[in-house]
Design a protein around this motif. Structure first.
Motif, mmCIF file in Angstrom:
data_model
loop_
_atom_site.group_PDB
_atom_site.id
_atom_site.type_symbol
_atom_site.label_atom_id
_atom_site.label_comp_id
_atom_site.label_asym_id
_atom_site.label_seq_id
_atom_site.Cartn_x
_atom_site.Cartn_y
_atom_site.Cartn_z
ATOM 1 N N PRO A 39 3.768 11.155 1.983
ATOM 2 C CA PRO A 39 4.559 12.186 1.307
ATOM 3 C C PRO A 39 3.693 13.421 1.110
ATOM 4 C CG PRO A 39 3.773 10.583 -0.282
ATOM 5 C CD PRO A 39 3.336 10.093 1.079
ATOM 6 N N GLY A 40 4.219 14.445 0.480
ATOM 7 C CA GLY A 40 3.432 15.640 0.216
ATOM 8 C C GLY A 40 2.349 15.350 -0.809
ATOM 9 N N LEU A 41 1.103 15.537 -0.434
ATOM 10 C CA LEU A 41 -0.042 15.267 -1.303
ATOM 11 C C LEU A 41 -0.706 16.572 -1.713
ATOM 12 C CD1 LEU A 41 -1.684 12.346 0.721
ATOM 13 C CD2 LEU A 41 0.008 12.169 -1.117
ATOM 14 N N ALA A 42 -1.409 16.534 -2.826
ATOM 15 C CA ALA A 42 -2.180 17.698 -3.249
ATOM 16 C C ALA A 42 -3.180 18.084 -2.161
ATOM 17 C CB ALA A 42 -2.922 17.397 -4.547
ATOM 18 N N PRO A 67 -10.071 23.469 -11.442
ATOM 19 C CA PRO A 67 -10.755 22.735 -10.364
ATOM 20 C C PRO A 67 -9.896 21.718 -9.635
ATOM 21 C CG PRO A 67 -11.484 21.974 -12.525
ATOM 22 C CD PRO A 67 -10.654 23.197 -12.757
ATOM 23 N N VAL A 68 -8.739 21.344 -10.205
ATOM 24 C CA VAL A 68 -7.851 20.368 -9.566
ATOM 25 C C VAL A 68 -6.619 21.095 -9.045
ATOM 26 C CG1 VAL A 68 -6.524 18.248 -9.897
ATOM 27 C CG2 VAL A 68 -8.665 18.583 -11.149
ATOM 28 N N ALA A 69 -6.326 20.920 -7.774
ATOM 29 C CA ALA A 69 -5.186 21.619 -7.167
ATOM 30 C C ALA A 69 -3.876 21.130 -7.756
ATOM 31 C CB ALA A 69 -5.184 21.418 -5.659
ATOM 32 N N PRO A 70 -2.948 22.031 -8.045
ATOM 33 C CA PRO A 70 -1.666 21.613 -8.606
ATOM 34 C C PRO A 70 -0.770 20.970 -7.547
ATOM 35 C CG PRO A 70 -1.641 23.967 -8.212
ATOM 36 C CD PRO A 70 -3.032 23.506 -7.898
ATOM 37 N N VAL A 71 0.054 20.026 -7.990
ATOM 38 C CA VAL A 71 1.077 19.459 -7.122
ATOM 39 C C VAL A 71 2.045 18.665 -7.990
ATOM 40 C CG1 VAL A 71 0.181 17.142 -6.538
ATOM 41 C CG2 VAL A 71 1.365 18.477 -4.796
ATOM 42 N N CYS A 72 3.282 18.581 -7.548
ATOM 43 C CA CYS A 72 4.245 17.619 -8.109
ATOM 44 C C CYS A 72 4.468 16.567 -7.036
ATOM 45 C CB CYS A 72 5.555 18.295 -8.499
ATOM 46 S SG CYS A 72 6.718 17.176 -9.340
ATOM 47 N N SER A 73 4.373 15.294 -7.404
ATOM 48 C CA SER A 73 4.364 14.230 -6.404
ATOM 49 C C SER A 73 5.745 13.777 -5.972
ATOM 50 C CB SER A 73 3.584 13.019 -6.950
ATOM 51 O OG SER A 73 4.302 12.436 -8.021
ATOM 52 N N TRP A 74 6.799 14.282 -6.617
ATOM 53 C CA TRP A 74 8.154 13.804 -6.291
ATOM 54 C C TRP A 74 9.135 14.955 -6.405
ATOM 55 C CZ3 TRP A 74 11.942 13.367 -10.355
ATOM 56 C CH2 TRP A 74 11.439 13.684 -11.616
ATOM 57 N N VAL A 75 10.203 14.866 -5.629
ATOM 58 C CA VAL A 75 11.238 15.891 -5.609
ATOM 59 C C VAL A 75 12.375 15.437 -6.499
ATOM 60 C CG1 VAL A 75 12.828 17.226 -4.180
ATOM 61 C CG2 VAL A 75 10.598 16.511 -3.262
ATOM 62 N N CYS A 113 -1.884 9.556 -13.936
ATOM 63 C CA CYS A 113 -2.447 10.580 -13.050
ATOM 64 C C CYS A 113 -2.009 11.984 -13.423
ATOM 65 C CB CYS A 113 -2.048 10.290 -11.597
ATOM 66 S SG CYS A 113 -2.644 8.702 -10.981
ATOM 67 N N ALA A 114 -1.375 12.140 -14.588
ATOM 68 C CA ALA A 114 -0.773 13.422 -14.963
ATOM 69 C C ALA A 114 -1.754 14.407 -15.575
ATOM 70 C CB ALA A 114 0.397 13.188 -15.920
ATOM 71 N N ASP A 115 -3.052 14.243 -15.288
ATOM 72 C CA ASP A 115 -4.004 15.285 -15.657
ATOM 73 C C ASP A 115 -4.070 16.371 -14.590
ATOM 74 O OD1 ASP A 115 -5.201 13.694 -13.740
ATOM 75 O OD2 ASP A 115 -7.205 13.853 -14.618
ATOM 76 N N ARG A 116 -3.267 16.242 -13.560
ATOM 77 C CA ARG A 116 -3.212 17.249 -12.504
ATOM 78 C C ARG A 116 -2.096 18.244 -12.822
ATOM 79 N NH1 ARG A 116 -4.823 17.687 -7.254
ATOM 80 N NH2 ARG A 116 -5.556 15.522 -7.121
ATOM 81 N N PRO A 117 -2.367 19.569 -12.831
ATOM 82 C CA PRO A 117 -1.296 20.537 -13.069
ATOM 83 C C PRO A 117 -0.126 20.325 -12.115
ATOM 84 C CG PRO A 117 -3.415 21.640 -13.154
ATOM 85 C CD PRO A 117 -3.687 20.239 -12.674
ATOM 86 N N GLY A 118 1.086 20.372 -12.662
ATOM 87 C CA GLY A 118 2.286 20.194 -11.864
ATOM 88 C C GLY A 118 2.785 18.771 -11.758
ATOM 89 N N TRP A 119 1.961 17.786 -12.103
ATOM 90 C CA TRP A 119 2.290 16.370 -11.898
ATOM 91 C C TRP A 119 3.255 15.887 -12.976
ATOM 92 C CZ3 TRP A 119 0.133 13.205 -7.958
ATOM 93 C CH2 TRP A 119 0.408 11.837 -8.056
ATOM 94 N N MET A 120 4.518 16.262 -12.843
ATOM 95 C CA MET A 120 5.490 15.882 -13.859
ATOM 96 C C MET A 120 5.885 14.417 -13.734
ATOM 97 S SD MET A 120 7.828 19.249 -14.551
ATOM 98 C CE MET A 120 7.879 19.919 -12.900
#
Length: 442
Positions: free
Chosen positions: A301-304, A433-441, A204-211
């Motif tokens: 959890p925090g979602l995009a 077009p895809v909102a950035p998010v990191c899925s984990w802290v 799923c790491a085609d989303r900016p920020g998704w480390m």
């Protein structure tokens, strides 16, 4: 979906100008910056615990591995030789629009309460920036425990997340193919399940920020489940969603916290971590989580902001809480600009300020090249003496770097100035077009 940079744009430290030099403020007399060897791990942990007021016991500490690599663990030593403050970082690849970039993930930043207000934090940040540049990391990112702190050091809030609190049975719109997928529930086991979880998460790491979690210790940490952390909940569970051929397409790590009221069972489903590779898998996963027996509430959890759940809910009103997610700091500007793709044609002169990296300050021309078959463009950042069309701080440039912020909105808030036409061109080029998010802290 391939991980960002796997088949796309993947830039490293290719720059047109020398990397900037960090202005490092002096520490108070008698204090000095030191590396942290393995034999000082207990002291390193103690400072972090004091700074964050984290309760602990020897039994709990024994279950929690130190996730910071020792070669990236730093501290400030007090005149008496004890550690007064600590920080560390991770070596990440940060997914950016159309690619990825080497990123120093700043973490474990803390000053003992009895050593505050002496400029130690500013010195540690300067040390971190300098070491990141020396390692060839053009970008740094962090999670801010206190959002008022890091803007002073050039970090910009680059992504938001939404935490949803949903009633059991919340209705979802239909998605074709969801009913053909199968669900399996089991108690989470790191040895058995880590590879499956990380494979879906990385896909799923085609989303900016998704480390992604690049080390074994970070991959294992998502499964940590000490009893003191459960706050009355059951052991951590894993649900997977598989296609008819057996391939796992989605997962969620969660636990239910038992609760009974006069009207009956009212447990809460606490989802810790999840990912879904496609819309049908996301629909099947949420259909399961939203319909567990003896539960009344599901907390995500925090979602995009554009996570599929937001579009699937029939009634999304009043059920999400917004929070800041990743904060981004640009260190080597030409390398950072070259690492990502741009969505439009732009040729604009920027005048930047940067208090900690004055080598970044001054006038730069941002120019995009020809569009490829997908309409995306490479860009370069060059020094210029031409008149600037936009004036801004590196903080706002970092905030917009992942494609989720608007230069025009910053101008309307008085955080930068610029010609309207230049701001529009920048926004068209930088947005994604895809909102950035990191899925984990981390």
């Amino acid at each position: 979906m391939p991980p960002a940079g796997a088949a796309g744009h993947d830039a490293g430290m290719v720059t047109t100008t020398p990397a900037p030099v960090v202005v490092a403020p002096a520490l108070p007399d008698g204090y000095r910056t030191v590396t942290v060897p393995p034999e000082r791990e207990a002291e390193y942990r103690e400072v972090d615990g004091l700074a964050f007021a984290m309760p602990s016991t020897p039994e709990l500490e024994a279950q929690l591995p130190l996730t910071v690599p020792f070669e990236r663990a730093m501290a400030v030593e007090a005149p008496d030789g004890t550690l007064a403050a600590v920080h560390g970082s991770y070596a990440f690849r940060l997914p950016v629009p159309g690619g990825s970039v080497a990123c120093a993930g700043l973490t474990w930043v803390g000053v003992r309460p009895d050593h505050r207000r002496r400029g130690i934090l500013r010195s540690m940040i300067a040390t971190h920036l300098a070491r990141s540049l020396d390692r060839g990391e053009p970008v740094s990112a962090l999670w801010a425990a206190e959002p008022a702190i890091y803007g002073r050091f050039g970090y910009g809030s680059a992504a938001d997340s939404a935490t949803w609190t949903l009633p059991r049975g919340a209705a979802l719109r239909d998605v074709p193919g969801s009913a053909a997928l199968t669900v399996q529930l089991r108690t989470a086991d790191v040895e058995r399940d880590s590879a499956v979880v990380e494979a879906v998460h990385a896909a799923c790491a085609d989303r900016p920020g998704w480390m992604t979690r690049e080390t074994d210790v970070l991959r294992r940490r998502v499964f940590l489940d000490p009893v003191p952390w459960r706050d009355g909940a059951e052991p951590l569970r894993l649900v997977t969603v598989a296609a008819p051929d057996g391939e796992v397409r989605a997962y969620a790590l969660f636990a239910r916290a038992e609760k009974w009221e006069a009207t009956g069972a009212a447990a809460t489903v606490r989802v810790r971590d999840l990912a879904a590779r496609d819309a049908a898998a996301a629909h099947r996963l949420w259909s399961f989580l939203l319909d567990l027996d003896l539960t009344a509430t599901v907390r995500t959890p925090g979602l995009a902001l554009d996570d599929p759940l937001a579009a699937l809910l029939v009634d999304p009103r009043g059920r999400a809480t917004l929070a800041d997610n990743l904060w981004v700091r640009l260190l080597d500007l030409p390398a950072a600009v070259a690492a990502r793709r741009w969505s439009g044609d732009v040729d604009v002169v920027l005048e930047l300020t940067d208090a900690l990296l004055p080598g970044n300050a001054g006038r730069w021309r941002l120019v995009t090249g020809a569009a490829d078959a997908d309409g995306l463009r490479d860009a370069r950042l060059e020094r210029t003496d031409d008149r600037p069309a936009v004036r801004l701080d590196v903080r706002e440039l970092g905030a917009a770097y992942l494609g989720g912020r608007s230069f025009e909105a910053f101008a309307r808030a008085g955080l930068l100035t610029g010609e309207s036409s230049a701001l529009r061109r920048l926004d068209v080029a930088a947005r994604w077009p895809v909102a950035p998010v990191c899925s984990w802290v981390w």
